[in-house]
Motif scaffolding. Structure first.
Motif, PDB file in Angstrom:
ATOM      1  N   ILE A 119       0.845  -1.198   0.000  1.00 13.43           N
ATOM      2  CA  ILE A 119       0.000   0.000   0.000  1.00 13.43           C
ATOM      3  C   ILE A 119       0.881   1.250   0.000  1.00 13.43           C
ATOM      4  N   ALA A 120       1.885   1.254   0.849  1.00  8.93           N
ATOM      5  CA  ALA A 120       2.804   2.392   0.923  1.00  8.93           C
ATOM      6  C   ALA A 120       3.493   2.620  -0.421  1.00  8.93           C
ATOM      7  N   ASP A 121       3.919   1.545  -1.045  1.00  3.06           N
ATOM      8  CA  ASP A 121       4.571   1.668  -2.357  1.00  3.06           C
ATOM      9  C   ASP A 121       3.620   2.272  -3.388  1.00  3.06           C
ATOM     10  N   ARG A 122       2.376   1.779  -3.425  1.00  5.68           N
ATOM     11  CA  ARG A 122       1.405   2.282  -4.407  1.00  5.68           C
ATOM     12  C   ARG A 122       1.038   3.743  -4.143  1.00  5.68           C
ATOM     13  N   LEU A 123       1.032   4.135  -2.853  1.00  2.59           N
ATOM     14  CA  LEU A 123       0.712   5.512  -2.501  1.00  2.59           C
ATOM     15  C   LEU A 123       1.943   6.415  -2.514  1.00  2.59           C
ATOM     16  N   LYS A 124       3.096   5.796  -2.766  1.00  2.00           N
ATOM     17  CA  LYS A 124       4.367   6.531  -2.794  1.00  2.00           C
ATOM     18  C   LYS A 124       4.605   7.285  -1.482  1.00  2.00           C
ATOM     19  N   THR A 125       4.504   6.527  -0.392  1.00  2.00           N
ATOM     20  CA  THR A 125       4.720   7.090   0.941  1.00  2.00           C
ATOM     21  C   THR A 125       5.458   6.074   1.804  1.00  2.00           C
ATOM     22  N   ASP A 126       5.755   6.435   3.038  1.00  2.00           N
ATOM     23  CA  ASP A 126       6.497   5.551   3.950  1.00  2.00           C
ATOM     24  C   ASP A 126       5.600   4.468   4.526  1.00  2.00           C
ATOM     25  N   LYS A 127       6.182   3.281   4.719  1.00  2.00           N
ATOM     26  CA  LYS A 127       5.447   2.181   5.345  1.00  2.00           C
ATOM     27  C   LYS A 127       5.071   2.540   6.775  1.00  2.00           C
ATOM     28  N   SER A 128       5.953   3.264   7.466  1.00  2.00           N
ATOM     29  CA  SER A 128       5.663   3.635   8.861  1.00  2.00           C
ATOM     30  C   SER A 128       4.442   4.555   8.938  1.00  2.00           C
ATOM     31  N   LYS A 129       4.296   5.442   7.978  1.00  2.00           N
ATOM     32  CA  LYS A 129       3.142   6.340   7.941  1.00  2.00           C
ATOM     33  C   LYS A 129       1.867   5.544   7.687  1.00  2.00           C
ATOM     34  N   VAL A 130       1.897   4.625   6.724  1.00  2.00           N
ATOM     35  CA  VAL A 130       0.742   3.769   6.433  1.00  2.00           C
ATOM     36  C   VAL A 130       0.392   2.948   7.660  1.00  2.00           C
ATOM     37  N   SER A 131       1.403   2.377   8.312  1.00  2.00           N
ATOM     38  CA  SER A 131       1.186   1.547   9.499  1.00  2.00           C
ATOM     39  C   SER A 131       0.508   2.355  10.604  1.00  2.00           C
ATOM     40  N   ARG A 132       0.980   3.567  10.827  1.00  2.00           N
ATOM     41  CA  ARG A 132       0.413   4.431  11.873  1.00  2.00           C
ATOM     42  C   ARG A 132      -1.059   4.734  11.575  1.00  2.00           C
ATOM     43  N   ILE A 133      -1.356   5.106  10.339  1.00  2.00           N
ATOM     44  CA  ILE A 133      -2.738   5.443   9.963  1.00  2.00           C
ATOM     45  C   ILE A 133      -3.628   4.209  10.028  1.00  2.00           C
ATOM     46  N   VAL A 134      -3.137   3.093   9.488  1.00  2.00           N
ATOM     47  CA  VAL A 134      -3.911   1.845   9.518  1.00  2.00           C
ATOM     48  C   VAL A 134      -4.234   1.460  10.954  1.00  2.00           C
ATOM     49  N   ASN A 135      -3.274   1.536  11.844  1.00  2.00           N
ATOM     50  CA  ASN A 135      -3.505   1.165  13.250  1.00  2.00           C
ATOM     51  C   ASN A 135      -4.565   2.061  13.895  1.00  2.00           C
ATOM     52  N   ARG A 136      -4.539   3.355  13.593  1.00  2.00           N
ATOM     53  CA  ARG A 136      -5.566   4.266  14.141  1.00  2.00           C
ATOM     54  C   ARG A 136      -6.938   3.916  13.586  1.00  2.00           C
ATOM     55  N   LEU A 137      -7.009   3.607  12.289  1.00  2.00           N
ATOM     56  CA  LEU A 137      -8.301   3.254  11.683  1.00  2.00           C
ATOM     57  C   LEU A 137      -8.807   1.907  12.183  1.00  2.00           C
ATOM     58  N   VAL A 138      -7.891   0.978  12.469  1.00  2.00           N
ATOM     59  CA  VAL A 138      -8.282  -0.312  13.072  1.00  2.00           C
ATOM     60  C   VAL A 138      -8.848  -0.047  14.468  1.00  2.00           C
ATOM     61  N   ASP A 139      -8.176   0.802  15.264  1.00  2.00           N
ATOM     62  CA  ASP A 139      -8.653   1.126  16.602  1.00  2.00           C
ATOM     63  C   ASP A 139     -10.042   1.764  16.568  1.00  2.00           C
ATOM     64  N   LYS A 140     -10.320   2.530  15.525  1.00  2.00           N
ATOM     65  CA  LYS A 140     -11.621   3.184  15.380  1.00  2.00           C
ATOM     66  C   LYS A 140     -12.675   2.241  14.797  1.00  2.00           C
ATOM     67  N   GLY A 141     -12.265   1.054  14.354  1.00  2.00           N
ATOM     68  CA  GLY A 141     -13.196   0.098  13.793  1.00  2.00           C
ATOM     69  C   GLY A 141     -13.575   0.369  12.349  1.00  2.00           C
ATOM     70  N   VAL A 142     -12.808   1.210  11.674  1.00  2.00           N
ATOM     71  CA  VAL A 142     -13.112   1.555  10.284  1.00  2.00           C
ATOM     72  C   VAL A 142     -12.588   0.493   9.323  1.00  2.00           C
ATOM     73  N   ILE A 143     -11.413  -0.042   9.610  1.00  2.00           N
ATOM     74  CA  ILE A 143     -10.843  -1.112   8.787  1.00  2.00           C
ATOM     75  C   ILE A 143     -10.437  -2.257   9.696  1.00  2.00           C
ATOM     76  N   VAL A 144     -10.219  -3.395   9.066  1.00  2.00           N
ATOM     77  CA  VAL A 144      -9.833  -4.610   9.794  1.00  2.00           C
ATOM     78  C   VAL A 144      -8.621  -5.193   9.071  1.00  2.00           C
ATOM     79  N   LYS A 145      -7.662  -5.638   9.852  1.00  2.00           N
ATOM     80  CA  LYS A 145      -6.507  -6.318   9.273  1.00  2.00           C
ATOM     81  C   LYS A 145      -6.822  -7.800   9.136  1.00  2.00           C
TER      82      LYS A 145
END
Length: 166
Positions: free
Chosen positions: A137-163
């Motif tokens: 995902i980070a590669d396709r968005l041309k951004t850092d994996k750490s940034k994607v990981s941070r955002i994904v974890n917040r969205l998982v905590d909010k129940g918006v996405i699921v891993k």
């Protein structure tokens, strides 16, 4: 100065008077007929009255609800789409549920959402699409994996996405 016409000429003038009321009625009638014919052509030979009767019958069958009639999407149509439920999105934005970073991430990944599964995949057009990792995902968005990981974890905590496990 008053002008007088001889009796014979007055009779000739009366004969040449055009009744515009009748001409207007005829023109309106022709316009209505043309409009009705255009409607029938646009609706495969069905006139407006028949369509209105059918809609009334359907409305009665659904308890008087207002109806919308559309056609099914053609099986040959290959256009993919993702759908936002506007009221949910609006509510989340009004209460400040998402940060700007989360909103941008969600908007940017929606193009990778597989139609039936809502899974973030490598190719939405493939029948055997593969779910993407955070690195992909980070590669396709041309951004850092750490940034994607941070955002994904917040969205998982909010129940918006699921891993997915595995």
């Amino acid at each position: 100065m008053d002008l007088f016409l001889p009796h014979k000429e007055r009779n000739n003038l009366k004969k040449n008077v055009v009744n515009f009321d009748q001409a207007e009625r005829n023109a309106r009638k022709r316009d209505l007929e043309i409009q009705e014919e255009k409607f029938k052509q646009a609706h495969h030979g069905i006139d407006e009255e028949e369509i209105n009767k059918a809609m009334q019958t359907l409305s009665k069958a659904t308890g008087g609800k207002e109806l919308f009639v559309g056609t099914k999407r053609s099986p040959q149509s290959k256009v993919k789409f993702a759908q936002f439920i506007q009221d949910n999105w609006n509510h989340a934005l009004e209460i400040g549920y998402f940060t700007d970073e989360e909103m941008l991430f969600l908007l940017r990944i929606q193009r990778f959402l597989q139609f039936k599964s809502n899974c973030i995949v490598d190719d939405i057009h493939s029948r055997s699409a593969v779910p993407m990792s955070q690195k992909q995902i980070a590669d396709r968005l041309k951004t850092d994996k750490s940034k994607v990981s941070r955002i994904v974890n917040r969205l998982v905590d909010k129940g918006v996405i699921v891993k997915a496990n595995g």
